[in-house]
Design an enzyme around this catalytic site. Structure first.
Site, PDB file in Angstrom:
ATOM      1  N   ARG A 186      -1.041  -7.186 -70.920  1.00 24.51           N
ATOM      2  CA  ARG A 186      -1.120  -6.488 -69.628  1.00 24.51           C
ATOM      3  C   ARG A 186      -1.542  -5.032 -69.809  1.00 24.51           C
ATOM      4  NH1 ARG A 186       3.354  -4.881 -67.416  1.00 24.51           N
ATOM      5  NH2 ARG A 186       4.510  -6.723 -68.035  1.00 24.51           N
ATOM      6  N   LYS A 189     -21.086  -6.406 -59.495  1.00 23.40           N
ATOM      7  CA  LYS A 189     -22.451  -6.288 -58.961  1.00 23.40           C
ATOM      8  C   LYS A 189     -23.435  -6.035 -60.112  1.00 23.40           C
ATOM      9  CE  LYS A 189     -19.975  -6.702 -55.267  1.00 23.40           C
ATOM     10  NZ  LYS A 189     -19.419  -5.557 -54.568  1.00 23.40           N
ATOM     11  N   TYR A 217     -17.023   1.010 -48.340  1.00 23.49           N
ATOM     12  CA  TYR A 217     -16.805  -0.442 -48.371  1.00 23.49           C
ATOM     13  C   TYR A 217     -15.661  -0.809 -47.426  1.00 23.49           C
ATOM     14  CZ  TYR A 217     -16.026  -5.043 -50.513  1.00 23.49           C
ATOM     15  OH  TYR A 217     -15.874  -6.385 -50.735  1.00 23.49           O
ATOM     16  N   ASP A 233     -17.657   5.988 -55.170  1.00 21.07           N
ATOM     17  CA  ASP A 233     -17.899   4.589 -55.481  1.00 21.07           C
ATOM     18  C   ASP A 233     -19.406   4.471 -55.669  1.00 21.07           C
ATOM     19  OD1 ASP A 233     -18.511   1.869 -55.375  1.00 21.07           O
ATOM     20  OD2 ASP A 233     -16.863   1.405 -54.005  1.00 21.07           O
TER      21      ASP A 233
HETATM   22  C1  LIG Z   1     -18.154  -5.247 -53.918  1.00 17.49           C
HETATM   23  C2  LIG Z   1     -17.764  -3.833 -53.753  1.00 17.49           C
HETATM   24  C3  LIG Z   1     -16.448  -3.411 -53.959  1.00 17.49           C
HETATM   25  C4  LIG Z   1     -15.346  -4.390 -54.306  1.00 17.49           C
HETATM   26  O1  LIG Z   1     -15.562  -4.960 -55.547  1.00 17.49           O
HETATM   27  P1  LIG Z   1     -14.974  -6.413 -55.940  1.00 17.49           P
HETATM   28  O2  LIG Z   1     -15.384  -6.548 -57.363  1.00 17.49           O
HETATM   29  O3  LIG Z   1     -15.604  -7.413 -55.019  1.00 17.49           O
HETATM   30  O4  LIG Z   1     -13.508  -6.335 -55.732  1.00 17.49           O
HETATM   31  C5  LIG Z   1     -16.162  -2.075 -53.829  1.00 17.49           C
HETATM   32  N1  LIG Z   1     -17.116  -1.169 -53.491  1.00 17.49           N
HETATM   33  C6  LIG Z   1     -18.386  -1.552 -53.275  1.00 17.49           C
HETATM   34  C7  LIG Z   1     -19.398  -0.532 -52.904  1.00 17.49           C
HETATM   35  C8  LIG Z   1     -18.757  -2.887 -53.387  1.00 17.49           C
HETATM   36  O5  LIG Z   1     -20.020  -3.254 -53.159  1.00 17.49           O
END
Ligand SMILES: *Cc1c(COP(=O)(O)O)cnc(C)c1O
Length: 419
Positions: free
Chosen positions: A84, A234, A137, A209
């Site tokens: 963990r 992504k 998001y 982000d």
């Molecule tokens: C997809 C996404 C998230 C969340 O990520 P996950 O891996 O799906 O939890 C956060 N911020 C942005 C800009 C995203 O495109």
């Protein structure tokens, strides 16, 4: 246990880390991004002289004897203790991501949202305020409003690109300034220097982000932003086959996040870390093609008579084109457009008519994806709520994969002819 077995165990304990042989930092000098993506964070000599790192499927890590425990307690970075809190493969990918973003340290999470939640919960307490841009998001906004709201944290939302409103929203209780760039699906680009300057002026930590940008296209820390977050699901993973998240910043800024991650168990699985390490090696190559495909498709769509409007930061018509041009190497594979004089059904007909992109949420993988935001991320919004956040019924978002540019353009040409 005989002394030879102990000896072997001790050797293995150190053997899983740096094998005592050369670990080269590629950060120094002007090592290129793709070289870093392939080699950074990795030991030159690995277990059994393998060129790849193994997957450590283990819940616990053993100690040869009590002295080994005492040694570990003196230097907790030297090895692992329990799954963990960390895994050897995680450490490698964290070092790689830190180097790619130009940050001191990185922390991996099981998903992008685990990174968002893990960051926020480590940073705020009841009575604190967060300033968030309205194009963040939707789950980040939901987490702040709903879940942090319950804990007595106040979230103030300001329009993306309005730095006066952002400054006005700051009070002595503000702890964090949170932005995203480019945003989804409007692809607004943040002026990193202005956000960083506001943070410095009021002594507030700034987080971006940067999922849609990737460190290949922009490195926000170079503009004075304190912490960067990615959904590695992504572009960083890049193959639509894993979920993960990461925070990058200074060790001081992220210390509390590391602790909380261990307490809550927000880390990724060893298998997903392996896939992420593998995906990262081709990040530069993939991003070149994503950038090329995005730019080409955006230019094609903007000239098309059946298209009302295109959102792409690489187009001079985009509101934030100048900021994007100043700060970004390329503008990514996401392209958003509005179909001219189309209701939601006619728009859906375009989505259904394309042959290469697959229909689905998410983006950043080698396979192109397409979606109608009103039916995907915004299906539970009332029509007037959707209008308020700028999601009309005739909007389509495309994530350009790494297919051949001409094939994607030909595909959209035939799909738009059908309506
Ligand atoms: C997809 C996404 C998230 C969340 O990520 P996950 O891996 O799906 O939890 C956060 N911020 C942005 C800009 C995203 O495109």
């Amino acid at each position: 246990m005989d002394s030879q077995t102990r000896q072997e165990e001790q050797t293995q304990n150190t053997g899983t880390q740096d094998t005592g042989m050369q670990t080269r930092s590629l950060r120094s000098g002007n090592t290129g991004f793709s070289t870093l993506a392939v080699h950074a964070g990795e030991n030159r000599v690995k277990s059994n002289f393998s060129i790849t790192d193994p997957i450590f499927c283990t819940a616990t890590f053993t100690f040869a004897n009590t002295d080994a425990i005492l040694e570990y307690l003196k230097d907790r970075e030297s090895r692992e203790e329990y799954g963990r809190y960390g895994n050897p493969s995680e450490k490698i990918v964290e070092r790689k991501l830190a180097e790619l973003e130009g940050g001191e340290t990185a922390i991996l999470y099981g998903t992008g949202m685990a990174a968002v939640a893990g960051y926020l919960l480590a940073k705020v307490r009841a009575g604190d305020e967060i300033v968030l841009i309205d194009e963040c998001y939707h789950r980040t906004r939901e987490f702040c409003r709903e879940y942090l709201g319950r804990l007595g944290v106040v979230t103030k939302t300001v329009p993306a690109g309005d730095y006066e409103k952002m400054e006005q929203a700051i009070t002595p209780r503000t702890r964090l300034l949170i932005s995203e760039s480019p945003t989804n699906p409007h692809l607004s680009v943040i002026d990193y220097e202005r956000v960083a300057a506001l943070g410095k002026k009021y002594g507030i930590e700034t987080l971006i982000d940067s999922t849609i940008a990737t460190p290949y296209n922009v490195r926000p820390l170079e503009y004075g932003i304190d912490c960067v977050l990615h959904s590695c699901t992504k572009y960083l993973g890049g193959h639509n086959d894993l979920l993960a998240g990461v925070l990058v910043g200074s060790a001081t800024a992220l210390e509390a996040c590391r602790k909380l991650r261990g307490v809550m168990g927000l880390g990724p699985s060893p298998h997903n870390v392996y896939l992420l390490q593998r995906g990262l090696k081709t990040l530069a190559l993939r991003m070149e093609r994503h950038n090329h495909n995005g730019q080409a498709l955006a230019e094609f769509l903007e000239k098309h008579p059946r298209v009302e409007k295109v959102y792409y930061p690489g187009l001079p018509s985009h509101r934030d084109h100048l900021i994007a041009k100043r700060t970004m190497r390329g503008f990514g594979g996401l392209v958003t457009f509005l179909v001219k004089d189309a209701d939601w059904r006619q728009t859906a007909a375009v989505v259904d008519a394309v042959r290469i992109p697959r229909i689905g949420p998410s983006f950043g993988g080698v396979e192109s994806l397409i979606e109608q935001p009103m039916l995907m991320s915004y299906h539970d919004f009332a029509p007037e709520q959707r209008r308020a956040v700028g999601i009309p019924d005739n909007m389509i978002r495309v994530s350009c994969g790494i297919e051949n540019t001409e094939d994607l353009i030909a595909d959209f040409a035939q799909a738009l002819e059908k309506i």
